[in-house]
Design a protein around this motif. Structure first.
Motif, PDB file in Angstrom:
ATOM      1  N   UNK A  87       9.131   5.557  22.154  1.00  0.00           N
ATOM      2  CA  UNK A  87       9.648   5.458  20.785  1.00  0.00           C
ATOM      3  C   UNK A  87       9.802   3.992  20.361  1.00  0.00           C
ATOM      4  N   UNK A  88      10.249   3.153  21.309  1.00  0.00           N
ATOM      5  CA  UNK A  88      10.364   1.711  21.044  1.00  0.00           C
ATOM      6  C   UNK A  88       8.984   1.127  20.729  1.00  0.00           C
ATOM      7  N   UNK A  89       8.016   1.469  21.564  1.00  0.00           N
ATOM      8  CA  UNK A  89       6.643   0.972  21.396  1.00  0.00           C
ATOM      9  C   UNK A  89       6.094   1.348  20.011  1.00  0.00           C
ATOM     10  N   UNK A  90       6.275   2.609  19.673  1.00  0.00           N
ATOM     11  CA  UNK A  90       5.790   3.126  18.380  1.00  0.00           C
ATOM     12  C   UNK A  90       6.433   2.350  17.225  1.00  0.00           C
ATOM     13  N   UNK A  91       7.724   2.159  17.315  1.00  0.00           N
ATOM     14  CA  UNK A  91       8.457   1.500  16.236  1.00  0.00           C
ATOM     15  C   UNK A  91       8.088   0.024  16.125  1.00  0.00           C
ATOM     16  N   UNK A  92       8.030  -0.671  17.261  1.00  0.00           N
ATOM     17  CA  UNK A  92       7.730  -2.109  17.231  1.00  0.00           C
ATOM     18  C   UNK A  92       6.288  -2.337  16.759  1.00  0.00           C
ATOM     19  N   UNK A  93       5.373  -1.463  17.170  1.00  0.00           N
ATOM     20  CA  UNK A  93       3.969  -1.638  16.786  1.00  0.00           C
ATOM     21  C   UNK A  93       3.730  -1.319  15.309  1.00  0.00           C
ATOM     22  N   UNK A  94       4.594  -0.473  14.729  1.00  0.00           N
ATOM     23  CA  UNK A  94       4.474  -0.156  13.296  1.00  0.00           C
ATOM     24  C   UNK A  94       4.984  -1.304  12.428  1.00  0.00           C
ATOM     25  N   UNK A  95       5.680  -2.255  13.036  1.00  0.00           N
ATOM     26  CA  UNK A  95       6.257  -3.376  12.279  1.00  0.00           C
ATOM     27  C   UNK A  95       7.615  -2.987  11.716  1.00  0.00           C
TER      28      UNK A  95
END
Lengths: 158, 158
Positions: free
Chosen positions: B149-157
């Motif tokens: 979930x962290x990865x998804x959020x950080x990669x979305x900006x």
């Protein structure tokens, strides 16, 4: 603050001298147990996450060694803090549930004054019950006596 | 290291972005519980001695709030660590002796890479038994899902 035990001493020595007494194992060994108790082992790495380990030889009781604790704060000439709740590298220590067991954080502070410095030692507990256990074990006599020993040593010069 | 559980993720976002996700309560709230669990309260002061407090609403179980923990290390864009063994200001937390209770230190680290950064979460335990309790409670699924979930959020900006 609630659940704290604290005491302080005026010391006619520089913050740098008292800092050395608080952080150099060979100096700490000389004052950090109330005589006639002696310190048989003392390991201290005065950086956050560093080891705090003490073994004492208590007349008629023998050698007492606690699990290694962890340094939390180390601000040269200002304050050092360690806790028994964690070991080196901030790893939790195993929970102890004996009648006289309680987790402890100790904070030792140095404030410069016109004539040297003021040393303050504070013991932080989880609860009033733990604080009372520590009081019953002789906090004021024990920590008070070692504060006097620190004062004597720092004022004599290193 | 013995008694540790750890996992990591490659994230295509800057260390600065991931640091914000790890330390800004409004961002943390969005990823630090495995959906459909939601975070109902999160307090974090990312400085040594600062508060770490989390309450989660778990479907069919209700709201779970642990005693406040304590931040141990906060190095911007590098790592943050907190422990449940201590509360704010490094005061020890009361010892809990329930069957599934154990003290925990969590370390979240960020390393810059050519394509962004690597995020590593490590849970430190007092013993192999405590580590096994944590594994049985679903460390890999739970911490793994929130890392995704962290990865998804950080990669979305942000």
């Amino acid at each position: 603050m609630p659940y704290d035990l604290t005491l302080s001493r005026e010391i006619a020595a520089s913050p740098a001298t008292v800092w050395r007494c608080l952080t150099e194992p060979e100096l700490l060994k000389q004052w950090f147990a109330p005589r006639p108790v002696t310190i048989t082992k003392l390991e201290l790495d005065p950086t956050p996450g560093g080891i705090w380990l003490l073994a004492m030889d208590i007349p008629e009781m023998g050698v007492m060694e606690e699990p290694a604790g962890c340094v939390l704060i180390a601000e040269p000439e200002k304050r050092i803090a360690w806790t028994s709740a964690l070991g080196p590298g901030f790893r939790p220590n195993a929970v102890k549930t004996g009648e006289m067991d309680f987790p402890l954080t100790a904070i030792m502070e140095i404030e410069a004054t016109a004539t040297g410095c003021r040393y303050t030692a504070t013991a932080l507990h989880a609860s009033e019950a733990d604080m009372k256990k520590h009081e019953a074990m002789g906090f004021h006599d024990g920590w008070g006596q070692v504060a006097d020993q620190l004062k004597e040593m720092a004022e004599a010069g290193l």
